[in-house]
Every structure is written in C-alpha cells, then in structure tokens.
Scaffold this active site. Structure first.
Site, PDB file in Angstrom:
ATOM      1  N   GLY A  70       0.839  -1.269   0.020  1.00 54.07           N
ATOM      2  CA  GLY A  70       0.109   0.008   0.119  1.00 54.07           C
ATOM      3  C   GLY A  70       0.790   1.166   0.008  1.00 54.07           C
ATOM      4  N   THR A  71       0.311   2.457  -0.695  1.00 56.09           N
ATOM      5  CA  THR A  71       1.113   3.450  -0.727  1.00 56.09           C
ATOM      6  C   THR A  71       1.420   4.145   0.566  1.00 56.09           C
ATOM      7  OG1 THR A  71      -0.134   3.657  -2.769  1.00 56.09           O
ATOM      8  CG2 THR A  71       1.190   5.615  -2.346  1.00 56.09           C
ATOM      9  N   VAL A  72       2.665   4.927   0.717  1.00 56.64           N
ATOM     10  CA  VAL A  72       3.064   5.616   1.624  1.00 56.64           C
ATOM     11  C   VAL A  72       3.516   7.074   1.180  1.00 56.64           C
ATOM     12  CG1 VAL A  72       4.686   5.888   3.692  1.00 56.64           C
ATOM     13  CG2 VAL A  72       3.747   3.748   3.274  1.00 56.64           C
TER      14      VAL A  72
ATOM     15  N   GLU B  47      -1.748   4.144   3.006  1.00 57.62           N
ATOM     16  CA  GLU B  47      -2.881   3.672   2.629  1.00 57.62           C
ATOM     17  C   GLU B  47      -2.662   2.117   3.045  1.00 57.62           C
ATOM     18  OE1 GLU B  47      -2.538   2.634  -1.392  1.00 57.62           O
ATOM     19  OE2 GLU B  47      -4.516   2.097  -2.124  1.00 57.62           O
TER      20      GLU B  47
END
Lengths: 262, 255
Positions: free
Chosen positions: B35-37, B51
């Site tokens: 998940g995006t950071v 996310e």
C-alpha cells in the site's frame, strides 16, 4: 585492547547485524553495553555514597499525593551542589522522589526515562502504573544489594493506581512498604510525627497537604545539618503530575540568641 | 521479465554481468506491491499518510499499524513486508536508545538515518541472508534542525526529501505531490493534502477496503511524533472523500 580481536576470534563488525547461523539477539539486551563485555567482569562491592541528597517526604491527600525534597547535593559535609533536582515526573500517573547517592539516582532515572520512551513507542495507550514502578524498583534494588553492589538510594513512589492515590517507599536494601505518609533520611525522625499527626485528624485536601509538606521542609531545614532552603514540590492527581520549580524557604533565625548553652 | 536475472539472482553476494544485484532489485519489487505511503515535509513539520490495505472484513479496525514511533521525536512509516519493517523499527529504536544513553540527548534524524541505512545495507552483502523487503520513511522536527524527512530503500540508499511516495501508486502520488508548494505549507494544510492524495491514488477496483493512517511531527506538537488527532484526521478524510466525489461528479471523469 577490547577493540582488536584476532584471526582466530575476530570481533564482529556490528551488533545485531546479519549473523548467519547465529542465534537471534533479542533487541534491548545489549544496547547499552560496550562490545563484548559481560557483567561478570565487574567486581561486586559495597558502594560508598559520594554526592548525597537528604530527606524525601511524601504524603497522601484525598485526591492524590505530594512529594517534597530539597535541591542540595552534599559532598560529605560540604554543601557542594545546590541545584540537584530529585523529584521526577515519570509519566502522567507517577511521581518519583529520591534521596541518597545522586549518581545512583541519575543512573536509574535515565533507565526509567528510557522505559517510558519505549512504552510510548508501542503506542497502545497503556501507561506504566505507580505500583508497577514500585515493584520493579524493589526488585532491582533488592537484587543489586544481594550481589553486594547496592544503589545507595531511598525512593518514594507516588501516583494514582486504578483511580486511588498510591504512596510507597523503597530503600537501598530493597525494603518496600506503602503508607499514607513517608519520610526518608533525617525526615524519618523529624517529619514523620508531624505528618502522621496531621493525617490522624482526618484526610487532607490538596492545599493543606502542600502546606503541611512545606511546613515539614521548613522544620527539616532548621534541624537537618545536610539540608538546604531551596526545595521542590511535586503533586500527582488524576489530572496529571506537576513538578513545581524550586522555591526558597523563608527561615527566621532571630530566636537563635535565645538559645543558651551552658 | 521473469527470466532477466537467471543465474545471477540467487544470492545478494553476486553481481550480474551488467552490474546489478538482482536480490536487491527483487526486494524493491516487494515494496512496490504494498500500500502507498507518502511523506510531506512542510514549513513547520512532517506529515505521513499510509494507505493501509485491509484484506479482510474480519480484521479489527486499527490493527497492524504501519506508522511507528521511534523514540519520542521520530516517526517511521513503512512499505513492503511488514514483518521485515518491524525489525527495522526495532533496530532504529535500539539505536536511538543507545544514542540517548551515550550522548544525553535525542538522536538527530540525520544520524539515525545513517545508522539505519548502514544496517539495511549490511543485509545486501551476504548470500546467507536476504535484503530487507521494505522501504521506510522517517521524519522528525526539532528546534535546531527544523523539519527533516528521509526515505530508505532495501539497498540501504537513503535521500532526504521534501515529498516522497513509495508503494503501489507511487508514480501517481509523486505526480500529485509535485504540484504542491511544500516549503510554504504548514502541517495543518499538509494533512489535508496527504489525505486527499491517498484517496485519489487508491485503486478502488483492485483493492477494496483501506484504512488511512495519518501522523505528524511538527513545531505544533513540540517535536513529538504522534498520530494525527481524531477530529483533525476525520475532517481531513471527509474533505478527501468530498474532493474525490467532486472529481467523479464533474464532467472531467477520469483524471
């Protein structure tokens, strides 16, 4: 030298780095130790307290506790260091006071502060409680003394334990007890009667508890030869912990001329 | 694609003929799947937004956080293999504690970054271990240095950033971040932007549920890293959802 090593027993480049086929080193075990040195290298001995601090007094009131201690670090009979604060806010629930060897207090203080930081890092909202710190201190001090290597201190732990005020003391032998009033050092003889008398009449509120503590500090300054007129007060209630800045005692020696020695 | 490294990709101690260490590149692949950071460094602090993909409705909300505290003043947001990342966090905490014990002050982020980078790099040198499959973003604010943010990848390389993104939607996130004038924005503004960007780049089709984690460290928090307080976080999320709804309602359709 510890840094050399040799061909047959090479020193590792770093601690807790990749170590193929070695057992896992759980973190937190050797973060403070120098490379390769074990505790067996140190000789056990009875300590001599060098820079010392005197009385700590603590008392419970209806909604919390008060701790008071002066700010002098004595070097034997020399009143050497006049700014040695020893009332510590541990967290929002716990107040810690210490008397005895100042270096030993500083050592434990750093360890306790790191404990609190580690707890904050976990971030689960749980906080160290006064009774837990009290129990931990007892174990540490008792085990050190049992190895003939004591931390030469008297600790007073105050706080809010499950909604109720908590007050306990631990000494350098690891003796631990709880009470509504606590005084260590010279205060055990001089302040204890004052504190107990007041509490016998009924529970105090915050203001009267603070006033009583200030009164005891005044009496102790007149009578304890290793005391100092500047002291700190700390208060812990359900609302949190406040450690006040050091205040100066007003002392009056005008009756000194009345004292006649034969 | 899958046969590119054949023969030279079995251990981190081997170079390929064209000078690549494939194991390290594969570790970076593990990061790309997470998940995006995003991290945003503004005028008075640093904001992290993660996310966190929720793969099952049975999970307790708030479980398996991906933003960690290192000491009091440093935050670490992680992407990639979460258990690898937890080890990095533990190492960073140990280093920070060590520094505090030796020097009597909290570790400046620059030094902690060096130590953690060297540690991660050490795992790219031997065939007996594998590189860490995670990227970490570290941020802090101090009176002396102001806001600082570093991102480390599995190779042990780290850079200081004003804005960075890792994970699934890092390209889309980076595009959005580049539009911001980060140096002029306060953390209060950045929290809203971070939430908005995460909601924007989140892929509704591939990953259904996600939790937004927000944290900050700034002058306003007195240099203390903390999760963004619930009211501010909820407001930022609502504004982000609103912004998303506005885009979908408008005639522009897809971005």
């Amino acid at each position: 030298m510890a840094f050399m090593g040799d061909m047959i027993n090479p020193l590792p480049f770093w601690q807790n780095g990749p170590a193929p086929a070695a057992f896992y080193n759980f973190p937190g075990n050797s973060s403070n130790g120098p490379i390769g040195q074990s505790t067996q290298d140190f000789k056990a001995h009875s300590a001599n307290p060098i820079t010392t601090t005197t009385t700590v007094i603590g008392l419970k009131f209806d909604k919390g506790c008060v701790i008071a201690a002066d700010t002098l670090g004595s070097y034997g009979s020399l009143a050497r260091f006049r700014d040695c604060p020893r009332v510590l806010k541990v967290n929002d629930l716990i107040l810690l006071g210490s008397g005895g060897d100042y270096a030993d207090y500083q050592y434990l203080r750093d360890i306790i502060e790191q404990k609190i930081i580690d707890e904050q890092c976990i971030g689960d909202g749980l906080q160290l409680k006064p009774k837990s710190l009290y129990c931990w201190l007892t174990r540490v001090l008792y085990n050190k003394r049992s190895k003939m290597d004591p931390l030469w201190n008297n600790y007073v732990v105050a706080g809010i334990q499950d909604g109720e005020p908590f007050l306990g003391a631990v000494d350098k032998l690891g003796t631990a007890y709880e009470d509504a009033t606590i005084a260590t050092g010279m205060g055990a003889y001089m302040a204890t009667p004052l504190l107990r008398d007041a509490l016998e009449k009924g529970p105090l509120d915050e203001e009267s508890a603070k006033a009583l503590a200030r009164k005891c500090m005044e009496v102790l300054f007149y009578r304890d030869a290793r005391s100092f007129p500047r002291y700190q007060l700390g208060v812990v209630t359900a609302d949190g912990v406040i450690v006040e800045d050091p205040v100066e005692l007003k002392h009056d020696w005008t009756l000194a001329h009345m004292i006649q020695m034969k | 694609m899958s046969s590119i490294g054949t023969g030279y990709d079995l251990s981190a101690s081997q170079f390929s003929p064209d000078g690549r260490v494939f194991q390290v590149e594969y570790a970076a692949k593990a990061v790309e799947n997470s998940g995006t950071v995003i991290g945003l460094r503004g005028k008075d602090g640093v904001v992290f937004a993660v996310e966190k993909l929720v793969t099952s409705k049975l999970y307790e909300p708030g479980a398996n956080k991906r933003i960690f505290h290192v000491d009091e003043h440093i935050g670490m947001a992680v992407a990639g293999l979460i258990s690898d990342a937890r080890q990095i966090v533990e190492t960073a905490r140990s280093e920070a504690s060590n520094y505090r014990s030796q020097y009597g002050m909290q570790v400046p982020l620059k030094y902690l970054n060096e130590r953690v980078s060297m540690y991660m790099h050490a795992y790219t040198l031997y065939s007996a271990v594998r590189p860490y499959g995670c990227s970490v973003v570290m941020g802090s604010w101090s009176e002396y240095d102001g806001p600082q943010m570093y991102m480390l990848d599995p190779s042990g390389v780290s850079f200081s950033y004003f804005g960075c993104a890792v994970g699934k939607a890092k390209q889309a996130a980076k595009t959005e971040i580049e539009k911001l004038k980060l140096a002029d924005m306060t953390v209060k503004e950045l929290v809203k932007e971070a939430a908005r960007i995460i909601y924007l780049v989140h892929d509704e089709l591939k990953d259904k549920q996600f939790e937004l984690e927000l944290s900050w460290v700034s002058k306003g928090t007195k240099g203390r890293h903390q999760l963004v307080p619930r009211e501010i976080a909820t407001e930022a999320e609502n504004q982000a959802k609103q912004a998303l709804a506005d885009i979908e309602d408008s005639d522009e359709g897809e971005m």
